[in-house]
Write a protein that holds these residues in place. Structure first.
Motif, PDB file in Angstrom:
ATOM      1  N   LEU A  89      41.912  51.686  35.687  1.00 28.74           N
ATOM      2  CA  LEU A  89      41.756  52.968  36.375  1.00 28.74           C
ATOM      3  C   LEU A  89      40.721  52.866  37.499  1.00 28.74           C
ATOM      4  N   LEU A  90      39.633  52.184  37.235  1.00 24.68           N
ATOM      5  CA  LEU A  90      38.586  52.020  38.243  1.00 24.68           C
ATOM      6  C   LEU A  90      39.059  51.163  39.421  1.00 24.68           C
ATOM      7  N   GLN A  91      39.930  50.213  39.154  1.00 24.24           N
ATOM      8  CA  GLN A  91      40.489  49.410  40.236  1.00 24.24           C
ATOM      9  C   GLN A  91      41.463  50.224  41.083  1.00 24.24           C
ATOM     10  N   LEU A  92      42.209  51.106  40.438  1.00 25.46           N
ATOM     11  CA  LEU A  92      43.197  51.908  41.149  1.00 25.46           C
ATOM     12  C   LEU A  92      42.566  53.065  41.926  1.00 25.46           C
ATOM     13  N   ILE A  93      41.408  53.556  41.446  1.00 20.71           N
ATOM     14  CA  ILE A  93      40.696  54.646  42.127  1.00 20.71           C
ATOM     15  C   ILE A  93      39.338  54.088  42.562  1.00 20.71           C
ATOM     16  N   PRO A  94      39.263  53.432  43.704  1.00 22.95           N
ATOM     17  CA  PRO A  94      38.069  52.671  44.094  1.00 22.95           C
ATOM     18  C   PRO A  94      36.779  53.487  44.183  1.00 22.95           C
ATOM     19  N   ASP A  95      36.890  54.781  44.495  1.00 33.12           N
ATOM     20  CA  ASP A  95      35.681  55.590  44.655  1.00 33.12           C
ATOM     21  C   ASP A  95      35.326  56.374  43.386  1.00 33.12           C
ATOM     22  N   ALA A  96      35.998  56.084  42.280  1.00 34.53           N
ATOM     23  CA  ALA A  96      35.684  56.761  41.015  1.00 34.53           C
ATOM     24  C   ALA A  96      34.367  56.255  40.445  1.00 34.53           C
ATOM     25  N   VAL A  97      33.717  57.101  39.654  1.00 37.73           N
ATOM     26  CA  VAL A  97      32.499  56.702  38.950  1.00 37.73           C
ATOM     27  C   VAL A  97      32.822  56.551  37.475  1.00 37.73           C
TER      28      VAL A  97
END
Length: 242
Positions: A89-97
């Motif tokens: 998920l973090l790779q797919l949404i680069p600006d996620a925390v």
């Protein structure tokens, strides 16, 4: 067909979450929601994901920030999310925390309550479904993840009228919203800012959904999709599939 089960609190969130390899469950209090999830979970369920908007607890997070849950905290327990799924998920949404999310049975609307909850748990966001999803996943031995977008930040109060207007099925009762506003006209001043926050939050949630693709970013489905794409490219270039 094997699918991920997405769990939301609002009907609008459910419409965004629904897609290929994704079933959705929406609304209900903790007990009703748990029963709905337990009934929906079948042998072909790949995992459970809490998906939707959330209240901000960390003062550093603005409206529209996406939080990928690392741990789901409730009044009685803490459940770690699935490491591989969260990494995807973090790779797919680069600006996620990445951080903890608190699940509570009640809506946390006041800035001072948000501040206290952040201080006691260290969590970044709060919602009303993630703890229920985490409990069912742990009991069934299923992978669990959480993607939540901040709608009302830590410093913003959520109008009581907006909370009371939400039906048990996750839809908005406009008549109740109007009556609540008439009873408490002071909340009318809060409505424009709340509306803007909602629009920003839902736009960010839609963007996250588009980035996640089929199965809300579940790793094995992403790998299967990548393999299929490579096969198509090989066939297009050579006329055969290896």
């Amino acid at each position: 067909m094997a699918a991920v089960t997405g769990v939301t609190g609002l009907a609008f969130e459910a419409r965004i979450a629904t897609g290929r390899h994704t079933r959705t469950i929406c609304g209900g209090d903790g007990r009703m929601l748990a029963a709905s999830i337990a009934q929906a979970v079948s042998e072909d369920c790949l995992g459970l994901i809490s998906f939707g908007v959330a209240g901000g607890l960390s003062p550093d997070l603005r409206t529209g920030t996406c939080v990928v849950g690392s741990t789901i905290v409730s009044e009685v327990t803490q459940v770690a999310t699935d490491r591989n799924w969260s990494r995807a998920l973090l790779q797919l949404i680069p600006d996620a925390v990445h951080g903890a999310i608190v699940g509570t049975p009640r809506v946390i609307s006041l800035p001072e309550t948000k501040r206290d909850l952040h201080a006691s748990t260290g969590a970044l966001a709060v919602d009303n479904e993630s703890h229920v999803v985490a409990g069912i996943a742990a009991a069934r031995g299923l992978p669990m993840a959480a993607v939540r977008v901040i709608m009302d930040p830590a410093t913003r109060e959520l109008p009581r009228a907006a909370v009371t207007a939400i039906r048990p099925n996750g839809t908005i009762d406009l008549a109740t919203l109007i009556r609540s506003m008439m009873r408490e006209p002071g909340e009318l001043l809060m409505l424009p800012r709340t509306t803007i926050d909602a629009l920003i939050g839902f736009a960010a949630l839609l963007r996250c959904r588009q980035l996640l693709g089929p199965g809300l970013g579940f790793p094995s489905l992403r790998e299967r999709q990548t393999d299929a794409r490579l096969s198509i490219e090989i066939y297009a270039n050579t006329g055969s599939v290896t």
